[in-house]
Structures are given as structure tokens and as C-alpha cells.
Enzyme design. Structure first.
Site, PDB file in Angstrom:
ATOM      1  N   HIS A 208      74.788  68.377  51.904  1.00  0.00           N
ATOM      2  CA  HIS A 208      73.569  68.687  52.649  1.00  0.00           C
ATOM      3  C   HIS A 208      72.306  68.117  52.033  1.00  0.00           C
ATOM      4  O   HIS A 208      71.369  67.778  52.744  1.00  0.00           O
ATOM      5  CB  HIS A 208      73.452  70.190  52.871  1.00  0.00           C
ATOM      6  CG  HIS A 208      74.128  70.584  54.145  1.00  0.00           C
ATOM      7  ND1 HIS A 208      74.785  71.759  54.298  1.00  0.00           N
ATOM      8  CD2 HIS A 208      74.262  69.924  55.306  1.00  0.00           C
ATOM      9  CE1 HIS A 208      75.295  71.811  55.520  1.00  0.00           C
ATOM     10  NE2 HIS A 208      74.993  70.695  56.146  1.00  0.00           N
ATOM     11  N   ARG A 315      84.998  64.519  65.895  1.00  0.00           N
ATOM     12  CA  ARG A 315      86.154  64.983  65.116  1.00  0.00           C
ATOM     13  C   ARG A 315      86.121  66.510  65.177  1.00  0.00           C
ATOM     14  O   ARG A 315      85.260  67.133  64.550  1.00  0.00           O
ATOM     15  CB  ARG A 315      86.041  64.495  63.669  1.00  0.00           C
ATOM     16  CG  ARG A 315      86.164  62.978  63.499  1.00  0.00           C
ATOM     17  CD  ARG A 315      86.030  62.607  62.017  1.00  0.00           C
ATOM     18  NE  ARG A 315      86.515  61.266  61.739  1.00  0.00           N
ATOM     19  CZ  ARG A 315      85.711  60.208  61.564  1.00  0.00           C
ATOM     20  NH1 ARG A 315      84.410  60.339  61.657  1.00  0.00           N
ATOM     21  NH2 ARG A 315      86.237  59.023  61.292  1.00  0.00           N
ATOM     22  N   ARG A 351      88.044  64.566  70.293  1.00  0.00           N
ATOM     23  CA  ARG A 351      89.413  64.294  69.835  1.00  0.00           C
ATOM     24  C   ARG A 351      90.111  65.617  69.532  1.00  0.00           C
ATOM     25  O   ARG A 351      89.507  66.506  68.927  1.00  0.00           O
ATOM     26  CB  ARG A 351      89.347  63.436  68.568  1.00  0.00           C
ATOM     27  CG  ARG A 351      90.704  63.036  68.049  1.00  0.00           C
ATOM     28  CD  ARG A 351      90.578  62.096  66.879  1.00  0.00           C
ATOM     29  NE  ARG A 351      90.072  62.768  65.695  1.00  0.00           N
ATOM     30  CZ  ARG A 351      89.855  62.134  64.541  1.00  0.00           C
ATOM     31  NH1 ARG A 351      90.067  60.841  64.421  1.00  0.00           N
ATOM     32  NH2 ARG A 351      89.410  62.796  63.494  1.00  0.00           N
ATOM     33  N   GLU A 455      95.952  53.701  66.501  1.00  0.00           N
ATOM     34  CA  GLU A 455      95.802  53.637  65.044  1.00  0.00           C
ATOM     35  C   GLU A 455      97.147  53.483  64.335  1.00  0.00           C
ATOM     36  O   GLU A 455      97.226  53.580  63.118  1.00  0.00           O
ATOM     37  CB  GLU A 455      94.995  54.830  64.510  1.00  0.00           C
ATOM     38  CG  GLU A 455      95.313  56.165  65.104  1.00  0.00           C
ATOM     39  CD  GLU A 455      94.340  57.284  64.711  1.00  0.00           C
ATOM     40  OE1 GLU A 455      93.438  57.057  63.889  1.00  0.00           O
ATOM     41  OE2 GLU A 455      94.496  58.391  65.238  1.00  0.00           O
ATOM     42  N   ASN A 478      90.320  52.924  60.703  1.00  0.00           N
ATOM     43  CA  ASN A 478      90.509  53.518  59.367  1.00  0.00           C
ATOM     44  C   ASN A 478      92.003  53.731  59.123  1.00  0.00           C
ATOM     45  O   ASN A 478      92.526  53.435  58.050  1.00  0.00           O
ATOM     46  CB  ASN A 478      89.793  54.871  59.257  1.00  0.00           C
ATOM     47  CG  ASN A 478      88.309  54.746  59.511  1.00  0.00           C
ATOM     48  OD1 ASN A 478      87.755  53.657  59.455  1.00  0.00           O
ATOM     49  ND2 ASN A 478      87.656  55.848  59.816  1.00  0.00           N
ATOM     50  N   ASP A 479      92.678  54.239  60.141  1.00  0.00           N
ATOM     51  CA  ASP A 479      94.120  54.451  60.004  1.00  0.00           C
ATOM     52  C   ASP A 479      94.923  53.198  60.336  1.00  0.00           C
ATOM     53  O   ASP A 479      95.936  52.925  59.696  1.00  0.00           O
ATOM     54  CB  ASP A 479      94.575  55.609  60.900  1.00  0.00           C
ATOM     55  CG  ASP A 479      94.382  56.939  60.205  1.00  0.00           C
ATOM     56  OD1 ASP A 479      94.722  57.035  59.014  1.00  0.00           O
ATOM     57  OD2 ASP A 479      93.862  57.868  60.843  1.00  0.00           O
ATOM     58  N   ARG A 489      94.636  54.842  52.569  1.00  0.00           N
ATOM     59  CA  ARG A 489      93.178  54.717  52.670  1.00  0.00           C
ATOM     60  C   ARG A 489      92.428  55.524  51.611  1.00  0.00           C
ATOM     61  O   ARG A 489      91.243  55.307  51.374  1.00  0.00           O
ATOM     62  CB  ARG A 489      92.693  55.082  54.080  1.00  0.00           C
ATOM     63  CG  ARG A 489      93.002  56.480  54.510  1.00  0.00           C
ATOM     64  CD  ARG A 489      92.757  56.684  56.001  1.00  0.00           C
ATOM     65  NE  ARG A 489      91.456  57.273  56.293  1.00  0.00           N
ATOM     66  CZ  ARG A 489      91.117  57.768  57.470  1.00  0.00           C
ATOM     67  NH1 ARG A 489      91.950  57.723  58.482  1.00  0.00           N
ATOM     68  NH2 ARG A 489      89.935  58.300  57.658  1.00  0.00           N
ATOM     69  N   CYS A 526      86.309  53.048  66.832  1.00  0.00           N
ATOM     70  CA  CYS A 526      85.523  54.087  66.165  1.00  0.00           C
ATOM     71  C   CYS A 526      85.790  54.190  64.671  1.00  0.00           C
ATOM     72  O   CYS A 526      85.381  55.149  64.040  1.00  0.00           O
ATOM     73  CB  CYS A 526      85.746  55.434  66.843  1.00  0.00           C
ATOM     74  SG  CYS A 526      87.469  55.972  66.787  1.00  0.00           S
TER      75      CYS A 526
HETATM   76  C1  PEP Z   1      90.226  56.129  62.325  1.00  0.00           C
HETATM   77  O1  PEP Z   1      91.359  56.338  61.892  1.00  0.00           O
HETATM   78  O2  PEP Z   1      89.693  54.994  62.375  1.00  0.00           O
HETATM   79  C2  PEP Z   1      89.398  57.240  62.810  1.00  0.00           C
HETATM   80  C3  PEP Z   1      88.241  57.043  63.389  1.00  0.00           C
HETATM   81  O3  PEP Z   1      89.859  58.488  62.597  1.00  0.00           O
HETATM   82  P1  PEP Z   1      89.754  59.275  61.200  1.00  0.00           P
HETATM   83  O4  PEP Z   1      88.905  58.452  60.266  1.00  0.00           O
HETATM   84  O5  PEP Z   1      89.175  60.589  61.538  1.00  0.00           O
HETATM   85  O6  PEP Z   1      91.191  59.337  60.798  1.00  0.00           O
HETATM   86 MG    MG Z   2      92.370  58.247  62.240  1.00  0.00          MG
END
Ligand code: PEP
Ligand code: MG
Length: 604
Positions: A208, A315, A351, A455, A478-479, A489, A526
Site C-alpha cells: 500500500h 483477477r 475471470r 495460456e 505470463n503462463d 515463472r 493480458c
Molecule cells: C497470464 O497468465 O498471462 C495472466 C494474465 O494470468 P495470471 O498472471 O493471473 O496467471
Molecule cells: Mg495465467
């Protein structure tokens, strides 16, 4: 640089103090040079004593009275700052709610009664138990929220002991404040007392201090190990909120150099502010929606402030992790409804629960969800797989979403889909819920959009088949990077191999876009790479319809987009797809970026 400033900086130079660079995490951008004040933090020195049986109830009453006073204090603080700090009021609001949350209240009262101990001791033991639960949560953002619980408990403890919060009333000049951590309320209160910047030992990007400092526009570096013992009140430092570095006892030349960097950065962010209200399109009119990724409803303000065209990823885990029980349908409904109504007519992509591996609230296990320790959590019972196994949770969440669907434009997003049958199972659950709602005469939007996250490599390969069954795709890089390159990751040992620009990743994105467009559906991206100004031009060149990112990144990405031509971008995308590895793509960008975006990449 004015002569005045020169003189001021000369005065700041400290002879005899050892020069040192401290490395932390960038909490809030900006550079300041100034003297620091180290705030002593309250140690937990609460009295511990046992009670006689006949003292227990009056101790419970003393605790409840302290809770009421702490709540009153927060309400008062909110009232005092509501005109100037509207951005951060939602955080104070969440603290006001938290004072009465069962998490603190029930545990502490139970401990006073069961263990016959005084309120201060019971509160600190309750906090210890809550901390253990938070520490088991893998999601950094949610784990960081323990700071809120601790802060709220601290205010109640302050009421029990009569301690007043610290003030800078006696400090004449503008200073950089150093502490182990600041609560949002402290951050706001101190700011009103002319603070140049914040340095904290604790915290990460999502703590924060960082969130509030960003919204106040005050530079901050967080996560600086031992800063409260290394720095002394009166020391001069350069606080570089861009790189997360702090220079103790800098030379005069260093100070001047950093003040010049700051001037350049300010000029650039002033320019970026112009883009907030402009449409997101290339010079030749190709529109790409730039939307926001958020984790909690309190970020709604930032979504609007940075000109996001809707929420590309909400999320939804926050509702499950900031309390110690599964949220009920009405609670989720209220949260989704407010989000949708707040963003309408722009879309809100919610999601379904994306938990799994070690990212579990302890209560999920307590309440009967049995999870044996998984050997390979990233490949285990996570995300939609967990939701399908614990289908009661999924039904509650989907019912709440459908009920909220009348209040705006909802897009339901299913994470980690790896096969058609998985999608079909969710579809049939959704269908059954719609029939129930219909029977119960509860309004909902029967045409609500349903999409999946791409993903997992199998979803990319099957994208043409999957595209025929959904309304949109959202690529979670990301995944997707982790699963396609076999790079955990979160593992620092292989972090250098985690390459978003690996051509294999780019080809998967391109393949997904093609499959989606062949079916006439839109495709968003995303993952973190959407908000990175180095990778975003390549993504734009691969034909995505939407990029969703942290809200503050939107103006910069929009600026790139508005300075681009469609043809240039697709040309870049095509060339990147032909590269042999990530390094080659980066070399390609080294030639491309300074040529087309000289202001941001010209000097690198
Ligand atoms: C992703 O996997 O790119 C994603 C946006 O989801 P998270 O980072 O919440 O796994
Ligand atoms: Mg993900």
C-alpha cells in the site's frame, strides 16, 4: 537548474558520510534529492497477563470499545481527507470494513475468552494466526494485503494502549520519510505535511505504501532491506523511484545529474497525460482497445484515471483471499455489480477463480477441500481444474456473475482451458445456472459473452476448434511463456530464460489471432508483456484487438500506438516471427524502436 537550486543542492552535500547505494523495488516513479527523517516504529511491547474468570467479559467489552474508537478514528480521517485524496479513499474504506471483520474481531474475542488473556495479548496472537494464513498464499498481491490487517490491528492496539500515531508537526523542511512500512492513512497524513518521498523496508510493487504513493504522485522505493538502520535522520539521499535505487550521501554532481533526469521524466509524463483522453488508434486509423488488469474493485479509480477502455482482466481471487471464509453469492454479486455499473458501457472481463498449486487460502482446505501436496503445482489442480472439481464454488461465482450481468457489459473469462471438453463442462454448468435463474425469475443477460484464456500450448494448437465455441479469446502470456518454454515463472534460477519475445511465443500468439479472426471473434492479450513499451509494438504488429495491462501503463502504450502506422507494425510483427530466437527479436527492436519512437528509445 536555477542558482537557488544549485545552492540548495550544495547544502545537501554531506562531508564525511560514507557513500552507499541501496537496492530496493520501485514503488512510485520520480526522483527526489533530500534529507531523510527515520520514523521510529512502534515495537510490539503490549502487556501480557492472564485474567481471572470474572474479568473476562469486561476485557471483551474493553476490546470492543477499542474497536469502536478505532473505527471512529478512521471514519474521521476519511472525512478530513475526502476532498484532497479521493483516489485513495477506497483503501481507507476497506480498512473501515476490516475493523469489524470476523478475521480480527472473532479470533481476538475467542482468545480472550478461551485463554483468559488480556485484549492486547489476544489481539497480537490473533494477528500471528492470520499472518500464518497469509504467508501460505502464493499470490504476491494478496499476500501483501496482510499489511492492511496488521495496520488495522495496530490502530485497535493503539486505542487499547492510548498511543497516538506519529506526526511530522515539528519538522520544518520537506523531507524523505523512512520507516519499516507506512499505512495508507499514514502515507496520506504525512503527505499533507510536505513529504518529498518514502523509503520502506517492507513491501513490494503492490504494497500500500507503493499504491498510495503512486496515486499521490510521490516517489517511493520499497523493500529496502535494513534501510531504517543504515540511514540516519539528517542523511542526504537521492531517491530514484524509477530504478528502485537509493544513493546515500551522493556527490554534488550526482545530485545535479539526477535532478536533470527527473526534469526529463516529468516533461515526458506531462506529455503522456495528453494521451489519456485521446482514442487508441494508429496514425492511419487502426483501433486497438487498451484496457486494464485489476485485482481489486478499489482500483476502479485508476482504471478511469488512466483512460482505460474497460477492464480486460479482473483477477477475482481477491474476494476469496481477503477474508477467512468463502464469499457467498450475495457478496460476490454486490462486488461484481458495482464494478460493472462503475465501468458501463465499457466491458468488464471477470475471470473465474484462478487458484491452485500453493495459491490456496488455508480456509479452503479447512472447509473440506482436500488437497494433497502436489509435486508439480503449476501442472496440477489449478485454475479451472480446481473450479470444476469444487463445482459448488464455481456455481456460486457464476451465479453472482450472471446476476450482475444486467448492470453493464460482462465478459466471463475461463482461465487455463486446455481442452474442448473442459470448456464444454463449464458451458453446461453455465447453461444449468441460467435455467435456474430463469425459473427463480432472477434477471440476467442470457447473451453474456463467454471467453477463454489461451495460456496452455494445447489451447493454441486447438484454437480454431475452441474459437468456434466462445465469444472471445484472451491470451495469458505470463503462463503461456511458462508452459511453452518450460520455465517456471516464479523461479529465479531460470528467470533469465523467461523470454516473452521468444519467436515460439510470438508464433503462438500469431496462430491464436489467426484462428480467432477466422471465426470472427476478438482476441485480447493480458499478460505483463502487453504493458511493456518494448514488447507492445510487436504485439500490436501481430494483430491483437485489445491489450490489457496495469492501468498506469496505458498512456505510454497509447502514445506508441498513436505514433505508429499499421503497415510499420505488421512489418515488424512479420519480421519478428521469422527470427531464430528472442535475442534476434531484441536486435530487430534495437533498430526499429529508436527510428519510430525517438523520444523514448532514441538515447538508449
Ligand atoms: C497470464 O497468465 O498471462 C495472466 C494474465 O494470468 P495470471 O498472471 O493471473 O496467471
Ligand atoms: Mg495465467
Amino acid at each position: 537548474m536555477t542558482p537557488d537550486m544549485d545552492e540548495k543542492n550544495e547544502n545537501l552535500h554531506q562531508a564525511g558520510r560514507e557513500q552507499l547505494t541501496l537496492y530496493g523495488i520501485s514503488g512510485s516513479p520520480g526522483i527526489v534529492v533530500g534529507k531523510i527523517v527515520v520514523l521510529s516504529h512502534q515495537q510490539d511491547q503490549s502487556a501480557c497477563y492472564r485474567l481471572d474468570a470474572d474479568q473476562v467479559e469486561s476485557e471483551v467489552e474493553r476490546f470492543q470499545a477499542a474497536v469502536t474508537r478505532a473505527e471512529g478514528e478512521l471514519v474521521d480521517l476519511r472525512r478530513r481527507f475526502e476532498d484532497d485524496f479521493a483516489d485513495t479513499l477506497s483503501i481507507i474504506d476497506s480498512h473501515i470494513l476490516m475493523v469489524r471483520d470476523r478475521m480480527i474481531l472473532k479470533r481476538t474475542t475467542r482468545l480472550i475468552r478461551d485463554k483468559q488473556i488480556n485484549a492486547e495479548w489476544a489481539l497480537s496472537r490473533a494477528l500471528g494466526l492470520i499472518k500464518e494464513k497469509f504467508e501460505r498464499i502464493a499470490d504476491g498481491y494478496i499476500r501483501d494485503r496482510f499489511a492492511d490487517v496488521k495496520y488495522v490491528a495496530g490502530r485497535i492496539a493503539g486505542q487499547l494502549s492510548g498511543h497516538r500515531p506519529e506526526s511530522l508537526a515539528g519538522t520544518a523542511e520537506e523531507v524523505i520519510l523512512v520507516s519499516d512500512d507506512f499505512s495508507p492513512e499514514d502515507t496520506i497524513r504525512m503527505q499533507s505535511e510536505k513529504v518529498l518521498g518514502f523509503l520502506t523496508e517492507k513491501g513490494g510493487v503492490t504494497s500500500h505504501t507503493a499504491i498510495v504513493a503512486r496515486s499521490l504522485g510521490v516517489p517511493a522505493v520499497v523493500g529496502l532491506e535494513k534501510v531504517t538502520s543504515i540511514c540516519k535522520t539528517g542523511d542526504t539521499v537521492i531517491l530514484d523511484g524509477f530504478s528502485g535505487r537509493v544513493y546515500l550521501a551522493p556527490t554534488r554532481d550526482q545530485q545535479l545529474q539526477y535532478l536533470e533526469y527527473d526534469r526529463q521524466h516529468r516533461a515526458f509524463s506531462d506529455e503522456l497525460a495528453w494521451y489519456i483522453h485521446l482514442s487508441s488508434e494508429t496514425v492511419d486509423g487502426l483501433r486497438v482497445r487498451l484496457s486494464a488488469n485489476i485485482e481489486m474493485p478499489a482500483e476502479l479509480q485508476a482504471v478511469q484515471q488512466y483512460g482505460a477502455e474497460g477492464i480486460g482482466l479482473f483477477r477475482s481471487e481477491f474476494d476469496y483471499f481477503h477474508q477467512d471464509h468463502v464469499p457467498d453469492e450475495d457478496t460476490l454479486f454486490a462486488s461484481y455489480r458495482d464494478l460493472l455499473a462503475g465501468i458501463a458501457p465499457d466491458p468488464v472481463t471477470i475471470r473465474t477463480l484462478d487458484v491452485g498449486g500453493d495459491k490456496f487460502a488455508a480456509y479452503l482446505q479447512d472447509s473440506g477441500v482436500r488437497l494433497d501436496l502436489e509435486r508439480n503445482p503449476a501442472l496440477g489442480l489449478r485454475s479451472i481444474r480446481f473450479s470444476l472439481r469444487e463445482s459448488a464454488l464455481l456455481v456460486t461465482q457464476l451465479r453472482a456473475m450472471l446476476r450482475a450481468s444486467c448492470y453493464g457489459r460482462l465478459r466471463i473469462l475461463l482461465p487455463l482451458i486446455s481442452s474442448l471438453s473442459e470448456l464444454q463442462r463449464v458451458r453446461s454448468i453455465l447453461h444449468a445456472i441460467m435455467e435456474d435463474l430463469h425459473r427463480e425469475a432472477i434477471p440476467f443477460n442470457p447473451g453474456v459473452e463467454v471467453g477463454i484464456m489461451i495460456e496452455v500450448p494445447s489451447a493454441v494448437v486447438m484454437a480454431d476448434t475452441l474459437a468456434a465455441e466462445v465469444d472471445f479469446f484472451s491470451i495469458g502470456t505470463n503462463d503461456l511463456i511458462q508452459y511453452s518454454l518450460a520455465i517456471d515463472r516464479g523461479n529465479e534460477y531460470v528467470a533469465h530464460m523467461y523470454e516473452p519475445l521468444h519467436p515460439a511465443v510470438l508464433r503462438m500468439i500469431s496462430q491464436t489471432v489467426e484462428a480467432a479472426h477466422n471465426q470472427g471473434i476478438e482476441v485480447s492479450l493480458c499478460g505483463e508483456m502487453a504493458g511493456d513499451v518494448v514488447t507492445a509494438p510487436v504485439l500490436l504488429g501481430l494483430g491483437l484487438d485489445e491489450l490489457s495491462m496495469r492501468p498506469s501503463a496505458i498512456p505510454h502504450v497509447k502514445r506508441l500506438l498513436r505514433h505508429s502506422y499499421f503497415r510499420q507494425l505488421t512489418d515488424l510483427g512479420e519480421k519478428a516471427l521469422k527470427c531464430g530466437d528472442g535475442g534476434e527479436v531484441r536486435n530487430l527492436l534495437t533498430g526499429y524502436l529508436p527510428r519510430y519512437y525517438p523520444e523514448e528509445f532514441g538515447n538508449r
